[in-house]
Write a protein that holds these residues in place. Sequence first.
Motif, PDB file in Angstrom:
ATOM      1  N   GLU A 164      40.162  36.651  48.696  1.00  0.00           N
ATOM      2  CA  GLU A 164      38.706  36.793  48.595  1.00  0.00           C
ATOM      3  C   GLU A 164      37.993  36.119  49.763  1.00  0.00           C
ATOM      4  OE1 GLU A 164      37.858  35.869  44.405  1.00  0.00           O
ATOM      5  OE2 GLU A 164      35.755  36.132  44.979  1.00  0.00           O
TER       6      GLU A 164
ATOM      7  N   GLU B 100      35.638  46.062  34.535  1.00  0.00           N
ATOM      8  CA  GLU B 100      36.218  46.470  35.818  1.00  0.00           C
ATOM      9  C   GLU B 100      37.716  46.290  35.863  1.00  0.00           C
ATOM     10  OE1 GLU B 100      32.920  45.142  39.107  1.00  0.00           O
ATOM     11  OE2 GLU B 100      34.940  44.362  39.276  1.00  0.00           O
TER      12      GLU B 100
ATOM     13  N   GLU C  88      31.336  41.993  44.701  1.00  0.00           N
ATOM     14  CA  GLU C  88      29.910  41.988  44.335  1.00  0.00           C
ATOM     15  C   GLU C  88      29.054  41.909  45.592  1.00  0.00           C
ATOM     16  OE1 GLU C  88      28.405  38.387  42.566  1.00  0.00           O
ATOM     17  OE2 GLU C  88      29.466  37.128  43.975  1.00  0.00           O
TER      18      GLU C  88
HETATM   19  P1  AMP Z   1      31.231  37.872  40.734  1.00  0.00           P
HETATM   20  O1  AMP Z   1      30.179  37.057  40.053  1.00  0.00           O
HETATM   21  O2  AMP Z   1      31.146  39.334  40.512  1.00  0.00           O
HETATM   22  O3  AMP Z   1      31.443  37.454  42.154  1.00  0.00           O
HETATM   23  O4  AMP Z   1      32.608  37.389  40.078  1.00  0.00           O
HETATM   24  C1  AMP Z   1      32.986  36.042  40.086  1.00  0.00           C
HETATM   25  C2  AMP Z   1      34.432  35.929  40.493  1.00  0.00           C
HETATM   26  O5  AMP Z   1      35.266  36.627  39.556  1.00  0.00           O
HETATM   27  C3  AMP Z   1      34.759  36.553  41.832  1.00  0.00           C
HETATM   28  O6  AMP Z   1      34.477  35.705  42.885  1.00  0.00           O
HETATM   29  C4  AMP Z   1      36.234  36.858  41.691  1.00  0.00           C
HETATM   30  O7  AMP Z   1      37.006  35.685  41.922  1.00  0.00           O
HETATM   31  C5  AMP Z   1      36.351  37.228  40.239  1.00  0.00           C
HETATM   32  N1  AMP Z   1      36.252  38.691  40.091  1.00  0.00           N
HETATM   33  C6  AMP Z   1      35.151  39.411  39.896  1.00  0.00           C
HETATM   34  N2  AMP Z   1      35.425  40.735  39.826  1.00  0.00           N
HETATM   35  C7  AMP Z   1      36.760  40.842  39.979  1.00  0.00           C
HETATM   36  C8  AMP Z   1      37.674  41.962  39.980  1.00  0.00           C
HETATM   37  N3  AMP Z   1      37.256  43.211  39.791  1.00  0.00           N
HETATM   38  N4  AMP Z   1      38.976  41.696  40.185  1.00  0.00           N
HETATM   39  C9  AMP Z   1      39.414  40.420  40.339  1.00  0.00           C
HETATM   40  N5  AMP Z   1      38.625  39.340  40.328  1.00  0.00           N
HETATM   41  C10 AMP Z   1      37.299  39.533  40.155  1.00  0.00           C
END
Ligand code: AMP
Length: 411
Positions: free
Chosen positions: A187, A180, A278
Amino acid sequence: MKILVVGKGGREHALALACSKSQLCTALYAAPGNPGMAKFATCVDISDSDIDALVTFAQENEIDLTVVGPEATLALGIVDAFQAKGLKIFGPTQAATQVESSKDFAKKIMAKYHIPTAAYQTFDQLESAKAYVLEQGAPIVIKEDGLKAGKGVTVAQTVPEALEALEIAFAIPNNKVVIEECLVGFEFSLISLVHNQTVIPLEVAQDHKAVHDGDKGANTGGMGSYSPVKKITPALKQAALDEVICPMVDAMQKEGVPFTGFLYGGLMQTKDGVKTIEFNARFGDPEAEVILPRLESDFVQAMLDVLEDKEVKLQWTNQVSHGVVMASTNYPASSTKGAKITIPEDLNGYVYHMGTKVVDGDLVTDGGRVLMVTNMADTLEEAFEKTYADVERIQCDELFYRHDIGRKDMD
Ligand code: AMP
Ligand code: GLY
């Protein structure tokens, strides 16, 4: 009503505590529960992955409502199994749980229905994934498909870091990886009670995913949280509902996988508006431990009303809720077990158990995230002081914590 909460962590502790305060609750069970929950609920020795045994328990004990905490239990199809026996349960079906259990499933729906999220591509081959990273450059985000307890994501600041994450991900047979665009912004977590088209948003919280102060280090399940979040104004929250949450609920219904339960939006306020990081198919952990104590209306009544598509007006205290996770040394890489914990009786706030057990009369560590220490106060600053004063009084040789939970919202 007889209520069963499934799970054993801090989130389930918070769900059970909120249920225990309901006027409707006459008996409360937790399967398997934890030593903190045992103070106000009956813990039954059934694993949260033993769906058959949970169905049998609910039938034999005439449980009126079951509330599910962990995503892994949902992904095993507990809701389908309960519904097949006519048992009332608050949670998504196995198919709808894919909104969390498959990053690819969630991303495809977001793309089809124009729900704002980071640009992405999915790969099932190491070489093509590497070529894409080399073409895109860093920073870039690598996400493994499937349930990873918050740990399958690498926000790579450099290309070599991204390539290493791909090597690790593709060492697992048949793994899929979503790559991505890296978003920049503030956030926040917005969780709603959902059933068909009914969406009842809860108060906003902010989690702290990185293991060390200043958002440094590996991603974890979450090291602390607070609610409400000053920077997310009512207008921004409404935009998140209008642009992300409600369109997703609508899209899932149109796709034939309607969602029931707690829909968790992990969102980012960027300079181009709100974007989705997410979706999760259940309450957040450690968000539950700071959101639910602020709820003044009856939580059980709210779930029942949502299941009947009734409009629900929730009441919240204006107080700020703040919590710090105490985790095992070396979490998230590994977890210690069996280290003795002493919690003073006269703390300012309330301690949720995330990974503890009692051995020979002693409370000991039993997992990565062990305790969540929480407080409520009129301001975030005050709650912060109270929580850290409590944290410093808890004795255990094997626990560490972040020192800056909530700092970002204090300026
Ligand atoms: P997730 O498990 O998808 O929530 O990802 C864990 C953490 O990674 C998130 O809470 C964000 O801090 C970081 N993260 C995930 N996707 C992104 C993205 N596309 N851009 C920036 N930070 C991200
Ligand atoms: N706190 C992040 C999560 O529950 O996924």
